[in-house]
Motif scaffolding. Structure first.
Motif, mmCIF file in Angstrom:
data_model
loop_
_atom_site.group_PDB
_atom_site.id
_atom_site.type_symbol
_atom_site.label_atom_id
_atom_site.label_comp_id
_atom_site.label_asym_id
_atom_site.label_seq_id
_atom_site.Cartn_x
_atom_site.Cartn_y
_atom_site.Cartn_z
ATOM 1 N N LYS A 2 -6.921 11.342 3.087
ATOM 2 C CA LYS A 2 -7.487 10.397 2.147
ATOM 3 C C LYS A 2 -6.802 9.232 2.161
ATOM 4 N N LYS A 3 -5.349 9.070 2.331
ATOM 5 C CA LYS A 3 -4.567 7.976 2.359
ATOM 6 C C LYS A 3 -4.824 6.987 3.779
ATOM 7 N N PHE A 4 -5.136 8.001 4.828
ATOM 8 C CA PHE A 4 -5.424 7.203 6.275
ATOM 9 C C PHE A 4 -6.887 6.842 6.137
ATOM 10 N N PRO A 66 7.375 0.649 -7.785
ATOM 11 C CA PRO A 66 7.353 2.362 -7.979
ATOM 12 C C PRO A 66 5.783 2.872 -8.630
ATOM 13 N N GLN A 67 5.460 3.945 -7.941
ATOM 14 C CA GLN A 67 4.469 4.343 -8.478
ATOM 15 C C GLN A 67 4.523 5.236 -9.654
ATOM 16 N N TYR A 68 3.554 4.955 -10.701
ATOM 17 C CA TYR A 68 3.516 5.501 -12.027
ATOM 18 C C TYR A 68 2.356 5.406 -12.668
ATOM 19 N N PHE A 185 -0.880 5.034 -3.975
ATOM 20 C CA PHE A 185 -1.277 4.397 -2.551
ATOM 21 C C PHE A 185 -2.890 4.365 -2.755
ATOM 22 N N VAL A 186 -3.570 5.235 -2.584
ATOM 23 C CA VAL A 186 -5.114 5.420 -2.426
ATOM 24 C C VAL A 186 -5.577 4.236 -3.432
ATOM 25 N N ARG A 187 -5.197 4.301 -4.695
ATOM 26 C CA ARG A 187 -5.738 3.439 -5.533
ATOM 27 C C ARG A 187 -5.514 1.927 -5.477
ATOM 28 N N VAL A 188 -4.388 1.641 -4.914
ATOM 29 C CA VAL A 188 -4.035 0.147 -4.334
ATOM 30 C C VAL A 188 -4.770 -0.081 -3.267
ATOM 31 N N MET A 189 -4.872 0.573 -2.293
ATOM 32 C CA MET A 189 -6.123 0.208 -1.215
ATOM 33 C C MET A 189 -7.281 0.051 -1.818
ATOM 34 N N LYS A 190 -7.894 0.839 -2.706
ATOM 35 C CA LYS A 190 -9.072 0.646 -3.258
ATOM 36 C C LYS A 190 -9.158 -0.700 -4.021
#
Length: 322
Positions: A2-4, A66-68, A185-190
């Protein structure tokens, strides 16, 4: 996987925006070549610097945070203590806190570790869901108003695209700096894909001629004003949607079943605030003018009562002062 997948979509959106920007920059550069080739090269260098400073640098600064999630503060996990202490120090620096919240956080941080772990987590959770959330909403609305002003006045599709891009990246960077962390990371990409999509819409929105619906019943001045307002409204709405979506991602724990709910919530918040944004772009200048002309001795006080906060398996309540 999903990240890719989302990373590839992000790269495609970035490539599309970069190509549009490159095309417009080269078109201007060719015009400058008739005057001097050195001016052309200087223009290219300036554009490259601005592209890096206004787009690439905020992008990486967000990714390296950082992710949180605010929801994790209430999880009760002991390993959260270090992160909570880090978040408290960041809020004292960047959170734009009230004096009462600031003093209480400083007092908790001075206490013993065993004693302050639960107090710190509860206080952080309340601060994030009240003061910080309100501050984020204000920044989102202010960014939407600025986007409305600039894109309504610019009358240029490429300039609108760059305004939307820069304002969106600045807003998300500010939100991440205030909170002290980023979503997954996925949400940042979105979020990035939403920003790039909004910028491309801004580039094309300039060609939309809503005044043609009224035919010859409107004068040229009214047609220009109507098109400008429509253009600014479209861009302000997408700005609101991106901001509120980023806020939902920052406050909600990663959960696949919530992805549609988060998008709907962001869309609903954007739609509910849009009329106020459109009204305020007219009333705010008038209010500023009235403040200059008339001095008021009475200060308006906002209510400081906080709602009951419920999350996960814990119920934390901050009572209104008696």
């Amino acid at each position: 996987m999903k990240k890719f997948y989302w990373f590839i979509i992000f790269l495609m959106a970035l490539a599309a925006v970069t190509f549009v920007a490159y095309y417009n920059v080269v078109r201007v550069g060719v015009t400058l070549r008739d005057h001097s080739v050195y001016i052309e090269y200087l223009f290219y260098a300036l554009c490259a610097f601005l592209y890096f400073a206004l787009l690439i640098d905020p992008l990486f600064s967000i990714l390296f945070s950082p992710q949180y999630s605010v929801a994790r503060i209430a999880s009760g996990e002991r390993e959260n203590y270090r992160m909570c202490a880090r978040l408290a120090k960041n809020l004292l620096k960047n959170g734009e806190l009230k004096e009462g919240d600031r003093a209480e956080l400083e007092e908790i941080l001075k206490g013993g570790r065993g004693e302050k772990r639960d107090r710190l987590a509860k206080k952080l959770y309340l601060v994030y869901n009240n003061t910080v959330k309100k501050n984020l909403d204000e920044h989102i609305k202010e960014a939407a108003k600025n986007t409305f002003y600039f894109t309504a006045l610019s009358q240029n599709g490429f300039l609108d695209m760059m305004i939307v891009l820069v304002n969106n990246f600045r807003l998300v960077k500010k939100m991440v700096a205030m909170c002290g962390f980023r979503p997954s990371f996925v949400r940042v990409m979105k979020i990035y894909v939403n920003i790039f999509f909004s910028s491309l819409v801004a580039d094309g929105a300039e060609s939309i001629n809503l005044s043609s619906l009224f035919g010859a019943s409107l004068g040229s001045g009214l047609k220009l004003a109507l098109n400008s307002i429509a253009n600014g409204t479209i861009n302000a709405f997408f700005m609101l949607r991106t901001g509120f979506l980023a806020k939902e991602y920052l406050f909600t724990e990663e959960a696949k079943k919530k992805k549609l709910e988060l998008r709907r919530t962001a869309m609903a918040e954007a739609a509910s605030h849009l009329p106020h944004i459109i009204t305020s772009v007219v009333t705010d200048p008038l209010k500023s003018l009235s403040r200059l002309l008339f001095k008021s001795d009475e200060d308006k006080k906002e209510g400081e009562g906080e709602d009951i906060i419920v999350d996960l398996n814990q119920k934390w309540v901050k009572k209104k002062p008696r």
